[in-house]
Design a protein around this motif. Structure first.
Motif, PDB file in Angstrom:
ATOM      1  N   TYR A  35       0.848  -1.194   0.000  1.00 50.02           N
ATOM      2  CA  TYR A  35       0.000   0.000   0.000  1.00 50.02           C
ATOM      3  C   TYR A  35       0.884   1.245   0.000  1.00 50.02           C
ATOM      4  O   TYR A  35       1.884   1.319   0.687  1.00 50.02           O
ATOM      5  CB  TYR A  35      -1.036  -0.022   1.133  1.00 50.02           C
ATOM      6  CG  TYR A  35      -0.577   0.418   2.500  1.00 50.02           C
ATOM      7  CD1 TYR A  35      -0.748   1.746   2.918  1.00 50.02           C
ATOM      8  CD2 TYR A  35      -0.003  -0.478   3.393  1.00 50.02           C
ATOM      9  CE1 TYR A  35      -0.348   2.151   4.183  1.00 50.02           C
ATOM     10  CE2 TYR A  35       0.397  -0.079   4.659  1.00 50.02           C
ATOM     11  CZ  TYR A  35       0.233   1.231   5.051  1.00 50.02           C
ATOM     12  OH  TYR A  35       0.633   1.642   6.292  1.00 50.02           O
ATOM     13  N   GLU A  48      -4.765   5.050   8.152  1.00 52.89           N
ATOM     14  CA  GLU A  48      -4.669   3.878   7.283  1.00 52.89           C
ATOM     15  C   GLU A  48      -3.678   2.862   7.848  1.00 52.89           C
ATOM     16  O   GLU A  48      -3.969   1.667   7.929  1.00 52.89           O
ATOM     17  CB  GLU A  48      -4.253   4.307   5.868  1.00 52.89           C
ATOM     18  CG  GLU A  48      -4.225   3.147   4.878  1.00 52.89           C
ATOM     19  CD  GLU A  48      -3.833   3.581   3.473  1.00 52.89           C
ATOM     20  OE1 GLU A  48      -4.236   2.897   2.523  1.00 52.89           O
ATOM     21  OE2 GLU A  48      -3.117   4.599   3.341  1.00 52.89           O
ATOM     22  N   ASP A  51      -5.111   1.082  10.774  1.00 55.37           N
ATOM     23  CA  ASP A  51      -6.088   0.059  10.376  1.00 55.37           C
ATOM     24  C   ASP A  51      -5.375  -1.227   9.951  1.00 55.37           C
ATOM     25  O   ASP A  51      -5.789  -2.330  10.326  1.00 55.37           O
ATOM     26  CB  ASP A  51      -6.985   0.567   9.245  1.00 55.37           C
ATOM     27  CG  ASP A  51      -7.984   1.633   9.703  1.00 55.37           C
ATOM     28  OD1 ASP A  51      -8.155   1.817  10.929  1.00 55.37           O
ATOM     29  OD2 ASP A  51      -8.580   2.278   8.820  1.00 55.37           O
ATOM     30  N   PHE A  52      -4.296  -1.096   9.165  1.00 54.74           N
ATOM     31  CA  PHE A  52      -3.526  -2.292   8.789  1.00 54.74           C
ATOM     32  C   PHE A  52      -2.930  -2.947  10.037  1.00 54.74           C
ATOM     33  O   PHE A  52      -2.984  -4.167  10.199  1.00 54.74           O
ATOM     34  CB  PHE A  52      -2.424  -1.951   7.776  1.00 54.74           C
ATOM     35  CG  PHE A  52      -2.900  -1.928   6.346  1.00 54.74           C
ATOM     36  CD1 PHE A  52      -3.262  -3.099   5.694  1.00 54.74           C
ATOM     37  CD2 PHE A  52      -2.973  -0.738   5.644  1.00 54.74           C
ATOM     38  CE1 PHE A  52      -3.704  -3.088   4.375  1.00 54.74           C
ATOM     39  CE2 PHE A  52      -3.411  -0.711   4.319  1.00 54.74           C
ATOM     40  CZ  PHE A  52      -3.773  -1.887   3.684  1.00 54.74           C
ATOM     41  N   HIS A  55      -5.452  -4.956  12.004  1.00 52.37           N
ATOM     42  CA  HIS A  55      -5.961  -6.150  11.313  1.00 52.37           C
ATOM     43  C   HIS A  55      -4.842  -7.134  10.954  1.00 52.37           C
ATOM     44  O   HIS A  55      -5.070  -8.095  10.224  1.00 52.37           O
ATOM     45  CB  HIS A  55      -6.716  -5.742  10.041  1.00 52.37           C
ATOM     46  CG  HIS A  55      -8.035  -5.093  10.317  1.00 52.37           C
ATOM     47  ND1 HIS A  55      -8.155  -3.756  10.633  1.00 52.37           N
ATOM     48  CD2 HIS A  55      -9.293  -5.595  10.351  1.00 52.37           C
ATOM     49  CE1 HIS A  55      -9.434  -3.472  10.826  1.00 52.37           C
ATOM     50  NE2 HIS A  55     -10.149  -4.560  10.667  1.00 52.37           N
ATOM     51  N   LYS A  56      -3.634  -6.899  11.459  1.00 49.82           N
ATOM     52  CA  LYS A  56      -2.490  -7.721  11.036  1.00 49.82           C
ATOM     53  C   LYS A  56      -2.688  -9.203  11.319  1.00 49.82           C
ATOM     54  O   LYS A  56      -2.342 -10.045  10.482  1.00 49.82           O
ATOM     55  CB  LYS A  56      -1.195  -7.242  11.688  1.00 49.82           C
ATOM     56  CG  LYS A  56      -0.007  -8.132  11.255  1.00 49.82           C
ATOM     57  CD  LYS A  56       1.250  -7.389  11.160  1.00 49.82           C
ATOM     58  CE  LYS A  56       2.427  -8.151  10.622  1.00 49.82           C
ATOM     59  NZ  LYS A  56       2.526  -9.558  10.878  1.00 49.82           N
ATOM     60  N   ILE A  66       2.114  -7.486   4.782  1.00 48.60           N
ATOM     61  CA  ILE A  66       1.744  -6.080   4.550  1.00 48.60           C
ATOM     62  C   ILE A  66       3.019  -5.253   4.388  1.00 48.60           C
ATOM     63  O   ILE A  66       3.930  -5.357   5.216  1.00 48.60           O
ATOM     64  CB  ILE A  66       0.932  -5.505   5.736  1.00 48.60           C
ATOM     65  CG1 ILE A  66      -0.342  -6.313   5.968  1.00 48.60           C
ATOM     66  CG2 ILE A  66       0.605  -4.023   5.507  1.00 48.60           C
ATOM     67  CD1 ILE A  66      -1.002  -6.025   7.310  1.00 48.60           C
ATOM     68  N   THR A 122      -3.515   0.730  -3.231  1.00 50.37           N
ATOM     69  CA  THR A 122      -3.186  -0.548  -2.613  1.00 50.37           C
ATOM     70  C   THR A 122      -3.223  -1.638  -3.673  1.00 50.37           C
ATOM     71  O   THR A 122      -4.094  -1.629  -4.549  1.00 50.37           O
ATOM     72  CB  THR A 122      -4.194  -0.881  -1.485  1.00 50.37           C
ATOM     73  OG1 THR A 122      -4.180   0.174  -0.529  1.00 50.37           O
ATOM     74  CG2 THR A 122      -3.843  -2.195  -0.796  1.00 50.37           C
ATOM     75  N   HIS A 143     -11.363   0.946   3.992  1.00 50.56           N
ATOM     76  CA  HIS A 143     -10.494   0.390   2.953  1.00 50.56           C
ATOM     77  C   HIS A 143      -9.778  -0.882   3.396  1.00 50.56           C
ATOM     78  O   HIS A 143      -9.766  -1.882   2.666  1.00 50.56           O
ATOM     79  CB  HIS A 143      -9.468   1.438   2.502  1.00 50.56           C
ATOM     80  CG  HIS A 143      -8.463   0.900   1.532  1.00 50.56           C
ATOM     81  ND1 HIS A 143      -8.826   0.420   0.288  1.00 50.56           N
ATOM     82  CD2 HIS A 143      -7.119   0.725   1.622  1.00 50.56           C
ATOM     83  CE1 HIS A 143      -7.737  -0.017  -0.340  1.00 50.56           C
ATOM     84  NE2 HIS A 143      -6.700   0.155   0.453  1.00 50.56           N
ATOM     85  N   VAL A 144      -9.185  -0.867   4.577  1.00 47.38           N
ATOM     86  CA  VAL A 144      -8.411  -2.030   5.028  1.00 47.38           C
ATOM     87  C   VAL A 144      -9.308  -3.263   5.142  1.00 47.38           C
ATOM     88  O   VAL A 144      -8.904  -4.370   4.775  1.00 47.38           O
ATOM     89  CB  VAL A 144      -7.663  -1.718   6.340  1.00 47.38           C
ATOM     90  CG1 VAL A 144      -7.072  -2.976   6.950  1.00 47.38           C
ATOM     91  CG2 VAL A 144      -6.557  -0.692   6.073  1.00 47.38           C
TER      92      VAL A 144
END
Length: 158
Positions: A35, A48, A51-52, A55-56, A66, A122, A143-144
């Protein structure tokens, strides 16, 4: 050269946080989310990245790595990663090699002035190194989760 869905992504090696170098070929066998964000430590990019980060575990469960990329120098990336507690590598692309490969440098307007900058984008690369999905002109909210759903669906197919 334009990347197309279903086509192999050319191998790349780039400087990343933690005094490491990341190569796409070394990640073969795993899905990869790359991304691009405009600038470290700015509000949208912080949200952003967070958020990544949050959610990893779900990305890991979907066999997905990621990688965050911007034109910031490695020191700025290290500071951004440390301050936000990011649990994935950030890549410094000062020479815009990856930006050009993925065609994310676009003419942007900010406060009426035009400049060339990174369009928030992304890319999801499958475990064989082919481009599976792309999102351009990304809006951060939700988005994520959308990328994660795509990564999970792709993983379930393999």
């Amino acid at each position: 050269m334009t990347l197309a869905i279903g086509q192999p992504v050319p191998d790349f090696t780039a400087d990343a946080t933690g005094d490491t170098r990341v190569s796409l070929s070394e990640l073969r066998g795993r899905q990869v989310v790359v991304y691009f964000y405009p600038k470290a430590s700015t509000p949208g990019c912080t949200t952003e990245g967070g958020d990544f980060r949050d959610h990893k575990a779900a990305f890991d469960a979907a066999n997905t790595e990621i990688l965050g990329v911007s034109r910031d120098g490695i020191r700025a990336q290290e500071n951004f990663k440390a301050k936000q507690g990011f649990n994935f590598a950030l890549i410094s692309d000062k020479d815009e090699t990856l930006c050009r490969l993925f065609d994310v440098i676009k003419l942007k307007k900010l406060y009426g002035k035009e400049h060339m900058g990174i369009e928030r984008s992304t890319f999801l690369i499958d475990a064989e190194g082919r481009l599976a999905r792309e999102w351009r002109g990304v809006k951060v909210p939700g988005h994520v989760e959308e990328v994660l759903a795509a990564a999970q669906a792709l993983h379930a197919e393999s």
